[in-house]
Design a protein around this motif. Sequence first.
Motif, PDB file in Angstrom:
ATOM      1  N   ARG A 183       0.823  -1.206   0.000  1.00  0.00           N
ATOM      2  CA  ARG A 183       0.000   0.000   0.000  1.00  0.00           C
ATOM      3  C   ARG A 183       0.862   1.262   0.000  1.00  0.00           C
ATOM      4  NH1 ARG A 183      -4.559  -2.619   4.056  1.00  0.00           N
ATOM      5  NH2 ARG A 183      -5.977  -3.295   2.384  1.00  0.00           N
ATOM      6  N   ARG A 184       1.951   1.242   0.762  1.00  0.00           N
ATOM      7  CA  ARG A 184       2.828   2.411   0.803  1.00  0.00           C
ATOM      8  C   ARG A 184       3.504   2.622  -0.539  1.00  0.00           C
ATOM      9  NH1 ARG A 184       4.017   7.432   1.937  1.00  0.00           N
ATOM     10  NH2 ARG A 184       6.224   7.820   2.305  1.00  0.00           N
ATOM     11  N   PHE A 185       4.108   1.571  -1.098  1.00  0.00           N
ATOM     12  CA  PHE A 185       4.787   1.701  -2.389  1.00  0.00           C
ATOM     13  C   PHE A 185       3.781   2.016  -3.496  1.00  0.00           C
ATOM     14  CE2 PHE A 185       8.090  -1.473  -0.620  1.00  0.00           C
ATOM     15  CZ  PHE A 185       8.817  -0.445  -0.046  1.00  0.00           C
ATOM     16  N   GLY A 186       2.584   1.443  -3.386  1.00  0.00           N
ATOM     17  CA  GLY A 186       1.563   1.709  -4.385  1.00  0.00           C
ATOM     18  C   GLY A 186       1.130   3.163  -4.389  1.00  0.00           C
ATOM     19  N   ALA A 187       1.091   3.785  -3.198  1.00  0.00           N
ATOM     20  CA  ALA A 187       0.753   5.206  -3.123  1.00  0.00           C
ATOM     21  C   ALA A 187       1.837   6.066  -3.762  1.00  0.00           C
ATOM     22  CB  ALA A 187       0.541   5.613  -1.666  1.00  0.00           C
ATOM     23  N   LEU A 188       3.089   5.632  -3.649  1.00  0.00           N
ATOM     24  CA  LEU A 188       4.210   6.395  -4.203  1.00  0.00           C
ATOM     25  C   LEU A 188       4.407   6.134  -5.687  1.00  0.00           C
ATOM     26  CD1 LEU A 188       6.818   5.856  -1.334  1.00  0.00           C
ATOM     27  CD2 LEU A 188       5.460   7.915  -1.788  1.00  0.00           C
ATOM     28  N   CYS A 189       4.174   4.895  -6.131  1.00  0.00           N
ATOM     29  CA  CYS A 189       4.410   4.499  -7.524  1.00  0.00           C
ATOM     30  C   CYS A 189       3.245   3.652  -8.034  1.00  0.00           C
ATOM     31  CB  CYS A 189       5.717   3.700  -7.638  1.00  0.00           C
ATOM     32  SG  CYS A 189       7.188   4.685  -7.605  1.00  0.00           S
ATOM     33  N   PRO A 190       2.083   4.223  -8.196  1.00  0.00           N
ATOM     34  CA  PRO A 190       0.918   3.416  -8.588  1.00  0.00           C
ATOM     35  C   PRO A 190       1.072   2.732  -9.936  1.00  0.00           C
ATOM     36  CG  PRO A 190       0.433   5.777  -8.731  1.00  0.00           C
ATOM     37  CD  PRO A 190       1.738   5.646  -8.010  1.00  0.00           C
ATOM     38  N   ALA A 191       1.922   3.266 -10.807  1.00  0.00           N
ATOM     39  CA  ALA A 191       2.111   2.653 -12.127  1.00  0.00           C
ATOM     40  C   ALA A 191       3.007   1.425 -12.070  1.00  0.00           C
ATOM     41  CB  ALA A 191       2.708   3.678 -13.095  1.00  0.00           C
ATOM     42  N   HIS A 192       3.672   1.192 -10.917  1.00  0.00           N
ATOM     43  CA  HIS A 192       4.658   0.118 -10.847  1.00  0.00           C
ATOM     44  C   HIS A 192       4.446  -0.845  -9.685  1.00  0.00           C
ATOM     45  CE1 HIS A 192       6.567   2.237 -14.030  1.00  0.00           C
ATOM     46  NE2 HIS A 192       6.937   3.255 -13.281  1.00  0.00           N
ATOM     47  N   VAL A 193       3.291  -0.785  -9.031  1.00  0.00           N
ATOM     48  CA  VAL A 193       2.993  -1.673  -7.902  1.00  0.00           C
ATOM     49  C   VAL A 193       1.568  -2.189  -8.072  1.00  0.00           C
ATOM     50  CG1 VAL A 193       2.795  -1.860  -5.396  1.00  0.00           C
ATOM     51  CG2 VAL A 193       4.542  -0.359  -6.391  1.00  0.00           C
ATOM     52  N   PRO A 194       1.339  -3.495  -7.970  1.00  0.00           N
ATOM     53  CA  PRO A 194      -0.019  -4.029  -8.144  1.00  0.00           C
ATOM     54  C   PRO A 194      -0.963  -3.529  -7.055  1.00  0.00           C
ATOM     55  CG  PRO A 194       1.464  -5.739  -7.348  1.00  0.00           C
ATOM     56  CD  PRO A 194       2.323  -4.573  -7.706  1.00  0.00           C
ATOM     57  N   ARG A 195      -2.236  -3.371  -7.418  1.00  0.00           N
ATOM     58  CA  ARG A 195      -3.233  -2.875  -6.471  1.00  0.00           C
ATOM     59  C   ARG A 195      -3.637  -3.968  -5.471  1.00  0.00           C
ATOM     60  NH1 ARG A 195      -4.886  -0.796 -11.328  1.00  0.00           N
ATOM     61  NH2 ARG A 195      -6.485  -2.393 -11.638  1.00  0.00           N
ATOM     62  N   VAL A 196      -3.828  -3.561  -4.235  1.00  0.00           N
ATOM     63  CA  VAL A 196      -4.350  -4.454  -3.194  1.00  0.00           C
ATOM     64  C   VAL A 196      -5.858  -4.286  -3.140  1.00  0.00           C
ATOM     65  CG1 VAL A 196      -4.404  -4.950  -0.723  1.00  0.00           C
ATOM     66  CG2 VAL A 196      -2.231  -4.383  -1.834  1.00  0.00           C
TER      67      VAL A 196
END
Length: 424
Positions: A88-101
């Motif tokens: 969730r933290r990495f997804g907030a910073l790099c949404p284009a490069h981290v799968p959604r939870v």
Amino acid sequence: MEFEALSSAELSTYLRGVPSLYSLLNEPDELDITEVGDGNLNYVYFATNTRAPDRSVVVKQAPPFLRLVGKTWPLTRHRMEREVAALRRFGALCPAHVPRVYHADSELFLVVMQRLSSHRILRQGLMDGVVYPRLAGHLSTYLAHTLFYGSDLYLASDVKKQAVSAAVNTELCRITEDLVFTWPFEDHPSNVYSPAFARAEIERLWQSPALRVEVGEMKWSFMNDAETLLHGDLHTGSIMVNEDETYVIDPEFAFYGPMGFDIGAVLANLLLAWFSRAWHDRHAEPSGDAPSYGDWLLAQAAAIWNGFASEFATLWREHESRRGSHFIGGDRGGACAEAFRARFIERLFEQSLGFAGCKMIRRIVGMAKVADITSIADNALRATVEVRALRCAEQLLLRRRQLRSIEDVVALARDIASTRPALA
């Protein structure tokens, strides 16, 4: 109660019983459940609507042990909670490069995520010689954003310290301390050696005071330098790609540690891929002036570091400009801040090379190998590749303060690959 992995029927019932997932999967009557986990830690499933195959998710569940070894190596299942927090933290910073939870369950210790059905594991693509034109740009951006925004360069001091205390990952950090920094450098029963690998090469690792000192320094840094939130296991098996997109997955080892550890892991895996490829390229049919696939691999390593360093510095400058002050205090002309920034990135490069060396060595002599090298069927050829990679890793550790640029590292790798080590 003894742990049992969810059966297909149990998992199907569970997923259809979560309203948000039931809607996401297009209200399935039943789900096709396929166990696909080939990692060291967890069970991994694809869950697909049999009537609408485009509606599919990934489910990961943490057993109370290290899956690679079994029940003789117990682990707390709470590691899944840390992985979800990191995603969730990495997804907030790099949404284009981290799968959604999509969903997380702290009682069953499972997470339901976006399925990357049009992507493949990067290591598999590299072994097949696939060129990914956007890979370096995507990974350099991912590294710059995750490493900068989790650090004291961006976070307020009290916020950072609270984040560090909340992200302690004791058991998985201990695995890294043992498998990366300790056991490969002693005669440990977990070490595994390929059949033609020379015993003398292994003993040279154990008996080199200069090398052991450098490894000790890297282990100390790993254990004590809580610089930013790391992925913690960023190898080419933790990256999924296609020609247009790059996703970083599986941050189960996430913790606050030294920035260079994630960077070093990426560089190490690209160098291992390159050493496994170098022999093939030299014996392939000539293709005129066209660069080889090995050339492309080394170019990716260079582009990732150079792109990261540039983007990281830009994020830093922009943040200080918005804040109106510098990390090192008042500096109206900015010359002192720039000098500190240059030294910071120089030190980070040295650190990254040291961690790259450690990660390469553990993949040669430790218990967890890379398929880039283990797939080489000829034992003598495999040993030649391993010795070259091992000697490169040693030089990264011993000369990390003298190698001034990533281009120096590329030249070092090429020079080592041009020699044929004795294997007797």
